[in-house]
Design an enzyme around this catalytic site. Structure first.
Site, short mmCIF file in Angstrom:
data_model
loop_
_atom_site.label_atom_id
_atom_site.label_comp_id
_atom_site.label_asym_id
_atom_site.label_seq_id
_atom_site.Cartn_x
_atom_site.Cartn_y
_atom_site.Cartn_z
N GLU A 1 -33.57 8.02 -8.12
CA GLU A 1 -33.04 9.34 -7.76
C GLU A 1 -31.87 9.07 -6.84
OE1 GLU A 1 -34.23 12.25 -8.70
OE2 GLU A 1 -36.20 11.77 -9.49
N CYS B 1 -29.40 15.48 -1.12
CA CYS B 1 -28.85 14.98 -2.40
C CYS B 1 -28.33 16.14 -3.23
CB CYS B 1 -29.91 14.19 -3.14
SG CYS B 1 -31.44 15.09 -3.43
P1 NAP Z 1 -29.18 4.29 0.93
O1 NAP Z 1 -28.20 3.78 1.88
O2 NAP Z 1 -28.98 4.03 -0.50
O3 NAP Z 1 -30.61 3.75 1.40
C1 NAP Z 1 -31.81 4.11 0.75
C2 NAP Z 1 -32.87 3.04 0.98
O4 NAP Z 1 -32.48 1.85 0.29
C3 NAP Z 1 -33.05 2.65 2.44
O5 NAP Z 1 -34.41 2.39 2.68
C4 NAP Z 1 -32.21 1.39 2.52
O6 NAP Z 1 -32.59 0.54 3.59
C5 NAP Z 1 -32.52 0.75 1.19
N1 NAP Z 1 -31.55 -0.26 0.75
C6 NAP Z 1 -30.28 -0.44 1.15
N2 NAP Z 1 -29.73 -1.50 0.53
C7 NAP Z 1 -30.67 -2.00 -0.30
C8 NAP Z 1 -30.72 -3.10 -1.23
N3 NAP Z 1 -29.67 -3.89 -1.43
N4 NAP Z 1 -31.87 -3.33 -1.90
C9 NAP Z 1 -32.93 -2.52 -1.74
N5 NAP Z 1 -32.96 -1.49 -0.87
C10 NAP Z 1 -31.84 -1.22 -0.17
O7 NAP Z 1 -29.33 5.87 1.04
P2 NAP Z 1 -29.50 6.73 2.37
O8 NAP Z 1 -28.21 6.69 3.12
O9 NAP Z 1 -30.75 6.35 3.05
O10 NAP Z 1 -29.74 8.18 1.75
C11 NAP Z 1 -28.70 9.01 1.36
C12 NAP Z 1 -28.39 8.90 -0.13
O11 NAP Z 1 -29.57 9.11 -0.89
C13 NAP Z 1 -27.40 9.94 -0.60
O12 NAP Z 1 -26.53 9.35 -1.54
C14 NAP Z 1 -28.28 10.97 -1.28
O13 NAP Z 1 -27.63 11.76 -2.24
C15 NAP Z 1 -29.32 10.10 -1.89
N6 NAP Z 1 -30.54 10.87 -2.15
C16 NAP Z 1 -30.90 11.18 -3.43
C17 NAP Z 1 -32.01 11.97 -3.68
C18 NAP Z 1 -32.43 12.35 -5.07
O14 NAP Z 1 -33.56 12.81 -5.24
N7 NAP Z 1 -31.60 12.19 -6.08
C19 NAP Z 1 -32.76 12.44 -2.61
C20 NAP Z 1 -32.36 12.12 -1.32
C21 NAP Z 1 -31.25 11.34 -1.10
P3 NAP Z 1 -31.93 0.64 5.05
O15 NAP Z 1 -30.98 1.79 5.07
O16 NAP Z 1 -33.08 0.79 5.93
O17 NAP Z 1 -31.21 -0.66 5.26
#
Ligand code: NAP
Ligand code: MG
Length: 484
Positions: A248, A283
């Site tokens: 997602e 999101c």
């Molecule tokens: P993110 O930066 O992608 O991080 C999400 C998770 O992935 C965190 O736990 C992060 O860890 C981890 N992560 C980072 N790099 C990784 C890697 N190389 N391998 C595995 N895991 C890794 O997203 P965010 O800033 O937390 O959240 C915002 C984003 O999520 C926005 O783009 C939003 O649109 C999207 N989102 C989508 C939905 C949906 O249902 N479609 C819902 C909510 C949010 P750390 O940050 O702890 O290092």
């Protein structure tokens, strides 16, 4: 001394703390440390995956009713501690208390919804004809990695964990380092009820712990909610062992205001919520508004007037209607995007005001911005801003509106605003997105039983609903032929 929570890792039924700890700060007052979590390593991940793999053979033999019972008791736990948990979420994520309460209620709803889907797993589909009998059944996938973002950590966490556990998987979850406390607090309660190793939690950064969870050979499936950029990295890394992936990802949702829309206070209030709820860090927040050119000026004046009522302040401040951003990185990225938009010659209007008793410099506070006179190709329009900045663009024909809305690599959600709902349903089918809302577009408009996910680079697969449960299973066909 204020609130301070130390939330551990949970590996094979044991809580684990490390010498080094990651400090969690309050986004509304960044000098205030409100908790800490351990710094997990690859070793912690492999211990957790091994524990999950050991627990799995017994867990798949537990009845679906038993597994559903754990979801129900977690729902009750959240219900019984709702005020405490919502406050904890405000202090780590920054969102308004009302938004945190809604997230807790949403999480309870998700847990109960999946607890109610037992039949889906205990009933096989049987097809019999002259060739014999075929039984279609759903098996658990095995050890599943669940990776959670910070923006709605509890609800998004349970949208992956609840169907995962119900299906009979064992889970290793990684909360976000930007908001790990509330989710871990609840998961600790759940893990203590479950057989050891069924649910594990490893804290730490995406680049170490996240990466190890993607590459471990015993992990069979990855459930990821987060950004499109990290989604691509995960796709590349998971390819090495060909893991099943559900993602997602980010969105860049358009709200299309047709010429016949009811331009009234209700529409403006809904769009203010849809754009600026959680300061735009959702999101499926509205991230672009397209308005028919005949009503464009009227719309813009009314929308700006409605935005002028916004009060930015701490999530615990009862006079605030918009919260701060969650973290420094997010604050810097959105600030740079605003500067870039201004220097491209677009009109960027700061709207709203600070809530009473707000010191904007103490936290990641930002006034909302309404932008017009901007080009479709500008990064604010093409990319996911994930902050309180909204571009408003005119269109001439519906044909053009559809083309503009579809002209992005994202495809999570969209909305159509019109008096002609029947026409709205037809037009919706021309939009490339997992959901299309009619005359509404905000948190609460989606439901646990509504399939949710993205077209294009907004995701792979569908969460929520029965589809979300199926994503956490492997479909198995058992065949007895009598014709050979
Ligand atoms: P993110 O930066 O992608 O991080 C999400 C998770 O992935 C965190 O736990 C992060 O860890 C981890 N992560 C980072 N790099 C990784 C890697 N190389 N391998 C595995 N895991 C890794 O997203 P965010 O800033 O937390 O959240 C915002 C984003 O999520 C926005 O783009 C939003 O649109 C999207 N989102 C989508 C939905 C949906 O249902 N479609 C819902 C909510 C949010 P750390 O940050 O702890 O290092
Ligand atoms: Mg955008």
């Amino acid at each position: 001394m204020g609130d301070f929570w130390r939330e551990p890792m949970i590996i094979g039924g044991k809580t684990v703390i490390t010498e080094d700890m990651t400090q969690i700060c309050n986004p509304a007052r960044v000098i205030e440390q409100i908790g800490e979590v351990p710094v997990g390593t690859e070793k912690h991940v492999s211990d957790a995956v091994e524990a999950a793999a050991r627990a799995w053979p017994a867990w798949i033999r537990a009845s679906v009713t038993e597994r559903a019972g754990y979801l129900e008791s977690t729902a009750r736990y959240i219900e019984d501690h709702l005020a405490f948990l919502a406050r904890m979420l405000v202090l780590e994520n920054g969102k308004l208390l009302s938004e945190a309460v809604a997230e807790m209620e949403g999480s309870i709803g998700v847990l109960r919804y999946y607890a109610g889907l037992q039949k889906e797993l205990s009933t096989d589909v049987i097809r019999a004809d002259g060739r014999g009998t075929m039984v279609l059944t759903r098996q658990a996938a095995g050890v599943v990695s669940v990776i959670v973002p910070w923006n709605a950590p509890v609800q998004l966490g349970f949208l992956m964990i609840a169907p995962g556990l119900l299906a009979g998987n064992c889970i290793v979850a990684k909360p976000s380092t930007y908001a790990p406390l509330t989710l871990t607090h609840i998961l600790l309660h759940l893990a203590q009820q479950l057989p050891k190793g069924v649910l594990n939690v490893v804290q730490g950064s995406g680049s170490t712990v996240g990466s190890a969870l993607i590459t471990h050979p015993k992990v069979r499936k990855i459930s990821f909610t987060g950004s499109t950029e990290v989604g691509r990295t995960i796709g590349r890394q998971a390819a090495r062992t060909l893991k099943n992936i559900s993602m997602e990802l980010g969105g860049n949702d358009a709200a299309i205001v047709l010429r016949d829309a009811d331009i009234n206070n209700r529409l403006f209030q809904e769009l203010v919520k849809g754009v600026f709820g959680s300061a735009g860090q959702i999101c499926y927040a509205v991230k672009r508004i397209y308005v028919h050119q005949e009503i464009y000026d009227t719309f813009l004046d009314g929308f700006i007037a409605a935005c002028a009522e916004i009060r930015v302040g701490s999530g615990l401040n009862p006079t605030a209607s918009m919260c701060p951003l969650n973290n420094k990185n997010q604050f810097r990225q959105v600030t740079e995007l605003i500067e870039q938009t201004e220097s491209a010659g677009a009109v960027v209007r700061a709207v709203g005001a600070w809530a009473d008793d707000t010191n904007p410099l103490a936290g990641y506070f930002m006034l909302p911005r309404v932008v017009h006179g901007i080009d479709q190709q500008h990064p604010l329009v093409q990319d996911e801003q994930f902050g309180p900045v909204i571009p408003v663009l005119p269109f001439e024909t519906e044909e053009e509106a559809v083309a503009l809305a579809n002209d992005t690599e994202f495809g999570l959600g969209n909305s159509i605003w019109t008096r002609d709902v029947e026409h709205g349903f037809e037009l919706a089918k021309r939009l490339q997105s997992g959901s299309v809302f009619l005359n509404v577009h905000r948190v609460g408009a989606s439901a646990a039983d509504m399939p949710f996910g993205g077209f294009k680079q907004s995701g792979i697969g569908r969460g929520h609903s029965v589809e979300g449960l199926h994503e956490h299973t492997e479909l198995q066909a058992i065949i007895h032929r009598i014709d050979m």
